[in-house]
Scaffold this motif. Structure first.
Motif, PDB file in Angstrom:
ATOM      1  N   UNK A 197      55.439 -39.810 -52.271  1.00  0.00           N
ATOM      2  CA  UNK A 197      56.217 -38.674 -51.307  1.00  0.00           C
ATOM      3  C   UNK A 197      56.040 -39.040 -49.546  1.00  0.00           C
ATOM      4  N   UNK A 198      55.842 -39.960 -49.394  1.00  0.00           N
ATOM      5  CA  UNK A 198      55.749 -40.280 -48.296  1.00  0.00           C
ATOM      6  C   UNK A 198      56.644 -40.935 -47.241  1.00  0.00           C
ATOM      7  N   UNK A 199      57.544 -40.179 -47.281  1.00  0.00           N
ATOM      8  CA  UNK A 199      58.498 -41.171 -46.820  1.00  0.00           C
ATOM      9  C   UNK A 199      59.395 -39.921 -45.990  1.00  0.00           C
ATOM     10  N   UNK A 200      59.185 -39.620 -44.551  1.00  0.00           N
ATOM     11  CA  UNK A 200      59.345 -38.889 -43.696  1.00  0.00           C
ATOM     12  C   UNK A 200      61.074 -38.496 -43.111  1.00  0.00           C
ATOM     13  N   UNK A 201      62.093 -39.108 -43.843  1.00  0.00           N
ATOM     14  CA  UNK A 201      63.180 -39.100 -43.797  1.00  0.00           C
ATOM     15  C   UNK A 201      64.043 -39.353 -44.583  1.00  0.00           C
ATOM     16  N   UNK A 202      65.913 -38.920 -44.537  1.00  0.00           N
ATOM     17  CA  UNK A 202      66.640 -39.079 -45.890  1.00  0.00           C
ATOM     18  C   UNK A 202      66.491 -40.848 -46.040  1.00  0.00           C
ATOM     19  N   UNK A 203      66.527 -41.437 -47.517  1.00  0.00           N
ATOM     20  CA  UNK A 203      66.221 -41.839 -47.961  1.00  0.00           C
ATOM     21  C   UNK A 203      67.711 -42.828 -48.545  1.00  0.00           C
ATOM     22  N   UNK A 204      67.445 -43.773 -49.529  1.00  0.00           N
ATOM     23  CA  UNK A 204      68.856 -44.151 -49.919  1.00  0.00           C
ATOM     24  C   UNK A 204      68.161 -44.064 -50.972  1.00  0.00           C
ATOM     25  N   UNK A 205      69.213 -43.351 -52.060  1.00  0.00           N
ATOM     26  CA  UNK A 205      68.828 -43.577 -53.719  1.00  0.00           C
ATOM     27  C   UNK A 205      69.970 -43.906 -54.557  1.00  0.00           C
ATOM     28  N   UNK A 206      70.023 -44.680 -55.242  1.00  0.00           N
ATOM     29  CA  UNK A 206      70.508 -44.960 -56.579  1.00  0.00           C
ATOM     30  C   UNK A 206      70.272 -44.299 -57.894  1.00  0.00           C
ATOM     31  N   UNK A 214      64.523 -31.668 -30.597  1.00  0.00           N
ATOM     32  CA  UNK A 214      64.487 -31.721 -29.583  1.00  0.00           C
ATOM     33  C   UNK A 214      63.334 -33.336 -29.509  1.00  0.00           C
ATOM     34  N   UNK A 215      64.180 -34.654 -29.282  1.00  0.00           N
ATOM     35  CA  UNK A 215      64.003 -35.700 -28.723  1.00  0.00           C
ATOM     36  C   UNK A 215      63.771 -36.668 -30.185  1.00  0.00           C
ATOM     37  N   UNK A 216      63.098 -36.206 -31.275  1.00  0.00           N
ATOM     38  CA  UNK A 216      63.382 -36.608 -33.031  1.00  0.00           C
ATOM     39  C   UNK A 216      64.114 -37.295 -32.641  1.00  0.00           C
ATOM     40  N   UNK A 217      64.188 -38.274 -33.428  1.00  0.00           N
ATOM     41  CA  UNK A 217      65.273 -39.314 -34.438  1.00  0.00           C
ATOM     42  C   UNK A 217      65.400 -39.289 -35.806  1.00  0.00           C
ATOM     43  N   UNK A 218      66.449 -38.895 -36.585  1.00  0.00           N
ATOM     44  CA  UNK A 218      66.479 -39.146 -37.945  1.00  0.00           C
ATOM     45  C   UNK A 218      65.937 -40.656 -38.284  1.00  0.00           C
ATOM     46  N   UNK A 219      65.197 -40.279 -38.535  1.00  0.00           N
ATOM     47  CA  UNK A 219      65.267 -41.606 -39.844  1.00  0.00           C
ATOM     48  C   UNK A 219      66.044 -42.093 -41.078  1.00  0.00           C
ATOM     49  N   UNK A 220      66.269 -42.933 -41.348  1.00  0.00           N
ATOM     50  CA  UNK A 220      66.434 -43.288 -42.609  1.00  0.00           C
ATOM     51  C   UNK A 220      66.343 -44.284 -43.258  1.00  0.00           C
ATOM     52  N   UNK A 221      65.809 -43.993 -44.387  1.00  0.00           N
ATOM     53  CA  UNK A 221      64.462 -45.652 -44.693  1.00  0.00           C
ATOM     54  C   UNK A 221      65.424 -45.549 -46.647  1.00  0.00           C
ATOM     55  N   UNK A 222      65.653 -47.448 -45.856  1.00  0.00           N
ATOM     56  CA  UNK A 222      66.663 -48.132 -47.095  1.00  0.00           C
ATOM     57  C   UNK A 222      65.982 -49.001 -47.213  1.00  0.00           C
ATOM     58  N   UNK A 223      66.455 -49.346 -48.378  1.00  0.00           N
ATOM     59  CA  UNK A 223      65.817 -50.986 -49.203  1.00  0.00           C
ATOM     60  C   UNK A 223      66.529 -51.957 -48.691  1.00  0.00           C
ATOM     61  N   UNK A 224      66.203 -52.933 -48.269  1.00  0.00           N
ATOM     62  CA  UNK A 224      66.563 -53.712 -47.415  1.00  0.00           C
ATOM     63  C   UNK A 224      67.744 -55.472 -48.331  1.00  0.00           C
ATOM     64  N   UNK A 225      67.761 -54.735 -49.676  1.00  0.00           N
ATOM     65  CA  UNK A 225      69.107 -55.419 -50.234  1.00  0.00           C
ATOM     66  C   UNK A 225      70.164 -54.915 -49.665  1.00  0.00           C
ATOM     67  N   UNK A 226      71.083 -56.346 -50.153  1.00  0.00           N
ATOM     68  CA  UNK A 226      72.218 -56.721 -50.277  1.00  0.00           C
ATOM     69  C   UNK A 226      73.378 -55.620 -49.188  1.00  0.00           C
ATOM     70  N   UNK A 227      74.011 -55.377 -49.121  1.00  0.00           N
ATOM     71  CA  UNK A 227      74.664 -54.733 -48.188  1.00  0.00           C
ATOM     72  C   UNK A 227      74.218 -53.009 -47.921  1.00  0.00           C
ATOM     73  N   UNK A 228      73.118 -52.852 -48.170  1.00  0.00           N
ATOM     74  CA  UNK A 228      72.300 -51.430 -47.410  1.00  0.00           C
ATOM     75  C   UNK A 228      72.453 -51.115 -46.775  1.00  0.00           C
ATOM     76  N   UNK A 229      71.731 -51.848 -45.934  1.00  0.00           N
ATOM     77  CA  UNK A 229      71.343 -51.982 -44.514  1.00  0.00           C
ATOM     78  C   UNK A 229      72.833 -51.088 -43.560  1.00  0.00           C
TER      79      UNK A 229
END
Length: 550
Positions: free
Chosen positions: A435-444, A385-400
């Protein structure tokens, strides 16, 4: 296999800040055969073993020649610097290197040039991103000691290690000047297939003597060379090397123009200042509806995949039902519509069908299924409860935009608030590795070679310390080991597919899509070939084949 060292900020060029650079207005003297104009993103390193990302490899594979090169039609490895690669037991490999070849500075390309390169990459304290490619070779463990306890680190954010017992791989031997013997710790039938990747390229002695200089003025052995060096902010021109002993390219050179910070090459492509480019989502519809542009469009199956990876070192994501629920909540077709429906296909495997052994359909939670997603989340005890889902994304091209669509889909399905956390590209790479990201992250992932193993072992294998997700599974590692030791390539492909089934049960990541090639080329070029293996590297045509008409 041993332990993979995590790349750190000490990796050359990792911390440099770049700015977008337009492709027009060059005053350089025109080369015979013409100069091709290509876009490039941020480059981490131009020394083999130090890049490990697509932008650097786009340059490296054209200024260096490896032992093999992948066929542009089949993706199969064919001998390049190697005369032959043989083994009686799939564990001790003998590589005969072609004689009479040299680096751009005149140094010979011989067995020692490969040994010095592989030792540099394998040596743990160098903290190179492709260190783990050396793990199958005997002696790797002695070069990669265990991590010290955190309370012994001088800097709490920088891991420290025990002293390495060796600085050379015991499994490498120069039998004679042009014969390299490689002893692996265990049999691995796929070893020759790997040898066309950057990690296994040779390095000149002069480069190791001054690596900082070599980053700016690479000393390769391939068809193109930098006469005036490469600048991470503005790029550089690599000219066709007159003394190249292989099949010479048709063009006189290639000018790489740097684009970063979310910028792209499409506007410069339309003005004729860039010769090969893929439009972003904002320009895609206009591009495919322009009859003139469509005549110069290349569309084909690609090998690059997009994943949403889970940080399994975080307690929340250690519950497999959380991971499964988030995956089942993603409307992959809807996400693809953000970039254009024929620019990607939904992915239900960890290995795409365009790769040998791929397309198994192993993922049971890769279809949008709101009922299943909600039930899985309920079984996991619900979302905090009250915890947002953090999505970590590199800001290139259409990724965001893409991951906003992923977040919207999850939010609409599971009633979870989310936030996008954008990051600069090299910072993202380092954060994943540390291993410093605390939510799902973009992986290509784009392939290094044409084998399903390449999508399985390097990304998820070896244990929690050796992969970005922190994924640990002894069963999975044993399955990979069994496949590595197969007697034939055909048998190993089937065994790797069995390992993928284990991956599907654990779901350290959620497959989202496999890209489709949609490149456009200018009127001034011809014989534009998009490689099935290298097409994942950001928009390259085969520079060894392309022709400039003017």
């Amino acid at each position: 296999m041993g332990r993979m060292w995590k790349a750190t900020a000490a990796v050359a060029a990792a911390g440099l800040v770049l700015s977008a650079c337009s492709g027009g207005g060059s005053e350089e003297e025109e080369l015979e055969g013409g100069t091709l104009n290509m876009h490039i993103g941020e480059v981490r390193s131009l020394i083999p073993g130090g890049s490990g990302e697509v932008e650097g490899f786009r340059v490296i594979r054209n200024i260096y020649d490896g032992l093999v090169y992948y066929d542009a039609e089949t993706g199969d490895p064919e001998n390049l610097m190697a005369e032959e690669i043989t083994s009686d037991d799939n564990q001790v490999w003998t590589i005969k290197i072609k004689e009479g070849y040299s680096f751009h500075n005149g140094e010979p390309v011989n067995a020692e040039s490969f040994i010095r390169s592989w030792n540099r990459t394998a040596y743990g304290p160098n903290a190179l991103p492709l260190n783990y490619f050396m793990a199958p070779i005997e002696g790797y463990g002695d070069m990669n000691p265990e991590e010290l306890p955190e309370d012994e680190w001088e800097d709490p954010d920088t891991p420290e290690f025990e002293e390495a017992q060796a600085d050379e791989l015991s499994g490498l031997e120069a039998v004679d000047e042009h014969t390299l013997q490689v002893s692996l710790s265990e049999p691995f039938i796929g070893f020759p297939t790997m040898l066309g990747y950057e990690a296994f390229f040779p390095i000149a002695e002069a480069c190791l003597a001054d690596e900082e200089k070599c980053e700016k003025q690479p000393i390769g052995n391939g068809p193109f060379m930098f006469e005036d060096g490469y600048d991470v902010n503005t790029g550089g021109t690599a000219v066709a090397w007159d003394e190249y002993q292989g099949e010479k390219p048709n063009i006189g050179g290639v000018r790489w123009h740097v684009y970063v910070d979310g910028s792209d090459c499409w506007a410069d492509y339309l003005t004729g200042d860039i010769d090969v480019c893929a439009p972003t989502a904002a320009d895609y519809e206009q591009a495919i509806n322009d009859p003139d542009l469509v005549e110069r469009r290349i569309q084909q199956d690609n090998t690059s995949v997009l994943m949403m990876a889970y940080p399994m070192y975080e307690e929340l994501y250690q519950d497999v039902n959380i991971r499964r629920a988030l995956s089942a909540a993603i409307d992959r077709e809807g996400v693809i519509n953000v970039i254009g429906e024929d620019r990607a296909k939904p992915l239900d495997s960890w290995v795409p069908a365009s790769i040998l052994g791929g397309g198994q359909g192993a993922c049971d939670y890769c279809e949008h299924d709101p009922d299943t997603a909600q039930e899985l989340l309920k079984e996991a005890g619900g979302w905090p409860e009250g915890e947002p889902l953090k999505l970590w994304v590199d800001d290139r091209m259409d990724n965001l935009d893409v991951f906003r669509a992923v977040g919207d889909s999850i939010s609409n399905t599971l009633d979870i608030e989310y936030e996008i956390v954008p990051m600069e590209w090299t910072e993202m790479l380092s954060s994943r590795e540390q291993h410093t990201l605390d939510g799902p992250f973009r992986s290509g992932w784009g392939p290094d070679y044409n084998l399903n193993e390449n999508y399985l072992e390097p990304i998820y294998g070896g244990g929690a310390d050796m992969n970005d997700q922190g994924f640990e599974s002894e069963e999975y590692n044993e399955a990979i080991k069994k496949a590595n030791g197969a007697d034939t390539l055909e048998e190993s492909v089937e065994l790797y597919a069995a390992a993928e089934e284990i991956l599907a049960e654990e779901m350290p990541s959620a497959p989202i899509w496999v890209e489709q090639v949609n490149f456009f080329y200018s009127e001034r070029v011809d014989n534009v070939i998009v490689h099935p293996i290298y097409s994942g590297t950001g928009g390259d045509a085969e520079l060894r084949d392309i022709v400039i008409n003017e």
